[in-house]
Design an enzyme around this catalytic site. Structure first.
Site, short mmCIF file in Angstrom:
data_model
loop_
_atom_site.label_atom_id
_atom_site.label_comp_id
_atom_site.label_asym_id
_atom_site.label_seq_id
_atom_site.Cartn_x
_atom_site.Cartn_y
_atom_site.Cartn_z
CB SER A 148 -3.09 40.27 -55.41
OG SER A 148 -4.19 39.41 -55.71
CE1 TYR A 161 -4.08 39.68 -50.36
CE2 TYR A 161 -5.58 39.29 -52.19
CZ TYR A 161 -4.32 39.17 -51.63
OH TYR A 161 -3.31 38.56 -52.33
#
Length: 271
Positions: A148, A161
């Site tokens: 990501s 995350y």
């Protein structure tokens, strides 16, 4: 669904985790259109089987394996079952992941962080594990880690995350070096914002938002090219590179007060 290992053995095979929705399902559809056989891993196998039937994919084209990526034995068993039933994949995509906000001051959120790492990091390595030796022996294949752009800098409220996705990038870089010269490629794909049920829960703006289908098209091209590292869309790659060189004081001021990712119980945690 079941088929013999010999069935359509000359047709390329892709193994995808987290295939029941969002990016994973879009990737499955894209590879199916390209003529690949599919080995799809999901916790929700009934939904996955229904999707395969709706796509007109029979047992020679698609098989579904139930597994929890956060459980090492479970995902390794799914990989071994794929090897036995369908053979050695040409492409393995470790896509399954979770995205949950956290507050380090909250005890329960430390457990959230542990689960995030178990899925996004240990689960990724466990996804690749059953296939490394077989791909190396064959001298070809691609192992694809879905990271990501959140890997580039740590965002307030996104600690688990961002840290897990930064670890995906570093792990895939290490693995790429280990497999250099073997014929097995390691591809790291960093999505920006993609319109999925998960991102619709976000409380902040999402520049350069892509549909899952457009993302899958671009990711497919990157994988076919055996690109070692690709940010999709490229515009987000420019943005995150600029953020990376921004002085800490400026970066901290820029993101102060920005809406944060949902914590556990506030929104959908699965990616």
């Amino acid at each position: 669904m079941s088929a013999s290992p010999a069935a359509s053995a000359s047709t390329p095979l892709v193994f995808i985790t987290g295939a029941s929705s969002g990016i994973g399902q879009a990737l499955a559809a894209r590879f199916a259109r390209a003529g690949y056989r599919l080995a799809l891993v999901a916790r929700r196998t009934d939904e996955m089987l229904a999707w395969a039937r709706a796509q007109g994919l029979d047992a020679t084209r698609c098989q579904v394996y139930g597994a929890d990526v956060a459980d090492t034995n479970s995902i390794v068993a799914a990989g071994q079952a794929c090897l036995a039933a369908q053979g050695v994949p040409d492409v393995v995509i470790a896509n399954a992941g979770i995205s949950v906000g956290m507050d380090t001051a909250e005890r329960g959120d430390i457990d959230v962080m542990a689960r995030t790492f178990a899925t996004n990091n240990t689960g990724l390595a466990a996804t690749f594990h059953p296939f490394v030796a077989a791909m190396r022996a064959r001298g070809s294949g691609a192992l694809v880690g879905i990271g990501s752009v959140a890997a580039i800098r740590g965002l307030p409220g996104h600690g688990a995350y961002c840290a897990s996705k930064a670890a995906v990038v570093a792990y895939c870089e290490s693995l790429r070096g280990e497999l250099r010269g073997s014929g097995v490629a390691v591809v790291t794909v960093l999505p920006g914002y993609v319109d999925t049920p998960l991102t619709r829960e976000n409380r902040y703006s999402m520049p350069f938002l892509l549909t899952a289908e457009v993302f899958a098209d671009r990711a497919f091209d990157a994988i076919q090219a055996r690109s070692s590292y690709r940010v999709i869309p490229w515009q987000m790659g420019v943005v995150v590179k600029l953020l990376r060189v921004l002085p800490n004081a400026w970066f901290d001021r820029l993101f102060s007060g920005r809406p944060r990712k949902h914590r556990q119980g506030e929104g959908a945690p699965r990616g």
